[in-house]
Design a protein around this motif. Structure first.
Motif, PDB file in Angstrom:
ATOM      1  N   PRO A 184     -82.864 -56.068  71.050  1.00 37.48           N
ATOM      2  CA  PRO A 184     -84.231 -56.550  70.714  1.00 37.48           C
ATOM      3  C   PRO A 184     -85.034 -57.062  71.901  1.00 37.48           C
ATOM      4  O   PRO A 184     -84.629 -57.564  72.809  1.00 37.48           O
ATOM      5  CB  PRO A 184     -83.715 -57.660  69.834  1.00 37.48           C
ATOM      6  N   LEU A 242     -87.044 -60.220  72.751  1.00 36.32           N
ATOM      7  CA  LEU A 242     -87.123 -61.342  71.795  1.00 36.32           C
ATOM      8  C   LEU A 242     -88.223 -62.404  72.310  1.00 36.32           C
ATOM      9  O   LEU A 242     -88.514 -62.210  73.574  1.00 36.32           O
ATOM     10  CB  LEU A 242     -85.912 -62.036  72.006  1.00 36.32           C
ATOM     11  N   GLU A 243     -88.867 -63.097  71.474  1.00 43.31           N
ATOM     12  CA  GLU A 243     -89.864 -63.835  71.938  1.00 43.31           C
ATOM     13  C   GLU A 243     -89.386 -65.430  71.615  1.00 43.31           C
ATOM     14  O   GLU A 243     -88.570 -65.544  70.713  1.00 43.31           O
ATOM     15  CB  GLU A 243     -91.060 -63.612  71.134  1.00 43.31           C
ATOM     16  N   SER A 244     -89.648 -66.389  72.241  1.00 46.15           N
ATOM     17  CA  SER A 244     -89.416 -67.735  72.236  1.00 46.15           C
ATOM     18  C   SER A 244     -90.737 -68.652  72.209  1.00 46.15           C
ATOM     19  O   SER A 244     -91.603 -68.592  73.205  1.00 46.15           O
ATOM     20  CB  SER A 244     -88.540 -68.045  73.466  1.00 46.15           C
ATOM     21  N   VAL A 245     -91.069 -69.440  71.059  1.00 45.09           N
ATOM     22  CA  VAL A 245     -92.298 -70.110  71.131  1.00 45.09           C
ATOM     23  C   VAL A 245     -91.941 -71.434  72.095  1.00 45.09           C
ATOM     24  O   VAL A 245     -93.227 -71.320  72.766  1.00 45.09           O
ATOM     25  CB  VAL A 245     -92.452 -71.052  69.578  1.00 45.09           C
ATOM     26  N   ASP A 246     -91.149 -71.757  72.416  1.00 49.36           N
ATOM     27  CA  ASP A 246     -90.864 -72.842  73.378  1.00 49.36           C
ATOM     28  C   ASP A 246     -91.271 -72.138  75.008  1.00 49.36           C
ATOM     29  O   ASP A 246     -91.865 -72.814  75.605  1.00 49.36           O
ATOM     30  CB  ASP A 246     -89.529 -73.392  73.435  1.00 49.36           C
ATOM     31  N   GLU A 300     -94.957 -71.779  74.783  1.00 50.73           N
ATOM     32  CA  GLU A 300     -95.513 -73.008  75.338  1.00 50.73           C
ATOM     33  C   GLU A 300     -95.516 -73.395  76.748  1.00 50.73           C
ATOM     34  O   GLU A 300     -96.541 -74.031  77.278  1.00 50.73           O
ATOM     35  CB  GLU A 300     -95.298 -74.031  74.406  1.00 50.73           C
ATOM     36  N   VAL A 329     -78.788 -72.660  81.273  1.00 51.04           N
ATOM     37  CA  VAL A 329     -78.668 -73.612  80.462  1.00 51.04           C
ATOM     38  C   VAL A 329     -79.845 -73.616  79.349  1.00 51.04           C
ATOM     39  O   VAL A 329     -79.713 -73.648  78.390  1.00 51.04           O
ATOM     40  CB  VAL A 329     -78.848 -74.996  81.179  1.00 51.04           C
ATOM     41  N   PHE A 356     -79.296 -70.988  76.771  1.00 54.51           N
ATOM     42  CA  PHE A 356     -78.289 -71.565  76.074  1.00 54.51           C
ATOM     43  C   PHE A 356     -79.005 -72.476  74.748  1.00 54.51           C
ATOM     44  O   PHE A 356     -78.669 -72.213  73.625  1.00 54.51           O
ATOM     45  CB  PHE A 356     -77.045 -72.178  76.846  1.00 54.51           C
ATOM     46  N   GLU A 357     -79.626 -73.357  75.370  1.00 55.72           N
ATOM     47  CA  GLU A 357     -80.391 -74.310  74.414  1.00 55.72           C
ATOM     48  C   GLU A 357     -81.486 -73.766  73.513  1.00 55.72           C
ATOM     49  O   GLU A 357     -81.480 -74.218  72.650  1.00 55.72           O
ATOM     50  CB  GLU A 357     -80.898 -75.480  75.235  1.00 55.72           C
ATOM     51  N   ARG A 358     -82.432 -73.013  74.285  1.00 56.29           N
ATOM     52  CA  ARG A 358     -83.539 -72.661  73.638  1.00 56.29           C
ATOM     53  C   ARG A 358     -83.380 -71.258  73.106  1.00 56.29           C
ATOM     54  O   ARG A 358     -84.166 -71.056  72.004  1.00 56.29           O
ATOM     55  CB  ARG A 358     -84.779 -72.831  74.380  1.00 56.29           C
ATOM     56  N   LEU A 359     -82.795 -70.452  73.596  1.00 53.16           N
ATOM     57  CA  LEU A 359     -82.863 -69.024  73.264  1.00 53.16           C
ATOM     58  C   LEU A 359     -81.576 -68.468  72.652  1.00 53.16           C
ATOM     59  O   LEU A 359     -81.664 -67.536  71.741  1.00 53.16           O
ATOM     60  CB  LEU A 359     -82.877 -68.009  74.499  1.00 53.16           C
ATOM     61  N   LYS A 360     -80.690 -69.475  72.779  1.00 53.51           N
ATOM     62  CA  LYS A 360     -79.221 -69.181  71.928  1.00 53.51           C
ATOM     63  C   LYS A 360     -78.597 -68.069  72.303  1.00 53.51           C
ATOM     64  O   LYS A 360     -77.960 -67.121  71.588  1.00 53.51           O
ATOM     65  CB  LYS A 360     -79.371 -69.099  70.666  1.00 53.51           C
ATOM     66  N   LEU A 361     -78.710 -67.527  73.700  1.00 51.47           N
ATOM     67  CA  LEU A 361     -78.359 -66.365  74.159  1.00 51.47           C
ATOM     68  C   LEU A 361     -77.125 -66.954  75.308  1.00 51.47           C
ATOM     69  O   LEU A 361     -77.640 -67.800  76.151  1.00 51.47           O
ATOM     70  CB  LEU A 361     -79.283 -65.534  74.806  1.00 51.47           C
ATOM     71  N   VAL A 362     -76.241 -66.014  75.592  1.00 52.77           N
ATOM     72  CA  VAL A 362     -75.465 -66.162  76.692  1.00 52.77           C
ATOM     73  C   VAL A 362     -75.724 -65.209  77.712  1.00 52.77           C
ATOM     74  O   VAL A 362     -75.728 -63.877  77.453  1.00 52.77           O
ATOM     75  CB  VAL A 362     -73.771 -65.692  76.356  1.00 52.77           C
TER      76      VAL A 362
END
Lengths: 335, 335
Positions: free
Chosen positions: B29, B31-35, B38, B276, B279-285
């Motif tokens: 995928p 992927l996009e992250s709103v955080d 912003e 980090v 991990f915290e915002r994207l939930k990806l390793v």
């Protein structure tokens, strides 16, 4: 609302929710792992809602519920009690509507969930989950300030919003040329389960739907076995902070009773193993409550051999500290 | 091969590689992250190759290369030296062709990479990366057993295979109705960079392409600045075990020299912060070498404001121990 109104959302309600969420919620990927397929002898498809906006599926229901409110009432603000994921979802839904969100949250909720709800603009009211009653605190604040309480699961609009997860799984399975034999859903109050059960069985009536709960919090499994909403003791602790309800919802249970094939249960240690597996093999960060279905697959609670089995990785909000602790306890490498 | 043969893969070669990989490599995928949007003021799209088969993009090139071999020669087996991701990719490619894979691997390679290559059926030959020369060891074994050496990047078929990442990014951007202003690629020998540069610029000639390297291993950046392949010292250590090359490839550099806008560099600490953040915002390793481009975005090395910027999260193979250590050192929470 009249007493005879049926509060079960239909597939049409879920499709309308999907339209409202279009461009706001992500269409999260339905992921496949060669290792997981080989390990189970089936085809496992994982809906990665940990990659959803706010880190869990909860944004979907919260947004759908807020968007359906009367604008005048909505403008006064919304309130919820939540261990965290519903809080983040509601805070984001409120922000997108330009209104305030007040969250009554346990003092011992994972720090990341509190911090994220604050970051998303929510006002946090902490309470002691072992000595105070959140419903009383929340109700008093809502009354004082004219806020509307948005429940975490027991609401038709919430259920319809969570059902968009199932709608997407159905569409993605079709795109992949497959039809799921079974769908596994991590279950707390049953909103995700009920919404996805309605969405999935609309097109695939033969798909078996299972809810998955942590040991000691198997109120849905017990209720399904008893045929009636059954309350359990909440004395025991569990690492699944997002799956701790004492009794299925009034709106959700009738749906789940009708559409589910059964309830599965997994232990905290099995969930820890699943989190390590997701780290090592799937490269995904999954929180304890988000890993229950994966744990059910890895432990063979559900037979996957020769079948296509879908599961929702429903959230990824876990602290660095807890994640590091789970990483350090051995785990799936040796399997 | 004659000396005048041009070893640069074309967009046609990459499309053919994509056909060979269809149904074997995942379409990972975007992927996009709103955080992240912003935070940067732009639109950031992340190609999650950590979710690829074997945990990195390397399977693509390895499979494409093995599939192009003469069947008679191929049947004797293949050999590679690799810190791990190419090894896993090649082991899987070999297994899918029913042939043996021998991997010459540093004794201090991450345990998970060694274990995974073994699990995928490879024979591992360990060497001491500070006192032995892997090319000599590998060459001797290949000669003795009639094995074909599959290089990790400096090969047209490898480059074409890695280019399928860029082909997918292009298609996925089109599906999302956007065109990338810039594409960031984690760079070791330059195979992923070169392949993606060819694939992306074929349809989007205006897209800026940047390679991203760890501090002290900026051989591509230096070579681009000098206009010629420049060797760097490899005395310094870096956590980016998958990005440690002393000099750009002979096949890859001419392509990158022509198509790249420049080279960016990030420090190990910036990469730790990016891991980090993922991990915290994207939930990806994401492994260290896989997080370089994300680090470049988070640190503002590339201006994202008002632009669509794509980056490849190229791999997720990191040990539990290293991951837990990075989680425990503070990081992005406080930002």
């Amino acid at each position: 609302m009249s007493a005879i109104r049926d509060l079960r959302p239909t597939i049409t309600d879920i499709r309308k929710a999907a339209e409202r969420l279009d461009g706001l919620a992500f269409r999260t990927p339905l992921l496949e792992s060669v290792d997981l397929n080989e390990r189970t002898g089936g085809r496992i498809l994982l809906k990665a809602e940990c990659l959803q906006r706010t880190g869990s599926f909860k944004f979907r229901g919260a947004y759908n519920a807020v968007s359906q409110m009367d604008p005048e009432i909505r403008s006064r603000g919304v309130l919820a009690w939540s261990s965290g994921n519903h809080a983040q979802g509601l805070a984001t839904a409120a922000r997108l509507h330009g209104i305030s969100a007040t969250i009554v949250m346990p003092k011992d909720a994972p720090e990341i969930k509190v911090a994220n709800a604050k970051r998303l603009g929510a006002t946090i009211v902490p309470y002691d989950r072992y000595n105070e009653i959140r419903e009383e605190i929340g109700g008093r604040i809502a009354d004082e300030h004219g806020l509307t309480i948005i429940p975490p699961y027991d609401d038709e609009h919430i259920v319809a919003g969570q059902g968009t997860v199932g709608l997407e799984i159905d569409a993605q399975c079709q795109e992949m040329g497959t039809e799921p034999d079974a769908l596994l859903l991590n279950c707390s109050g049953g909103g995700l389960t009920a919404g996805c059960a309605v969405a999935m069985t609309a097109n695939n009536p033969a798909t078996e739907i299972y809810c998955v709960e942590p040991e000691f919090y198997d109120d849905h499994a017990q209720s399904l076995a008893n045929g009636t909403r059954t309350e359990i003791s909440t004395d025991k602790r569990s690492i699944c902070d997002s799956l701790l309800t004492p009794i299925p919802g009034e709106v959700t249970f009738p749906i789940n009773k009708e559409l589910l094939s059964g309830g599965l249960t997994v232990t905290d240690d099995e969930i820890r193993d699943a989190i390590v597996y997701a780290f090592e093999r799937l490269k995904l960060v999954v929180e304890p409550g988000g890993a229950a279905s994966l744990a059910a697959i890895l432990t063979g609670r559900i037979d996957c051999k020769g079948r296509t089995v879908c599961a929702v990785l429903s959230g990824g909000n876990i602290t660095k500290e807890m994640f590091a602790e789970i990483m350090s306890r051995g785990g799936s490498s040796s399997r």
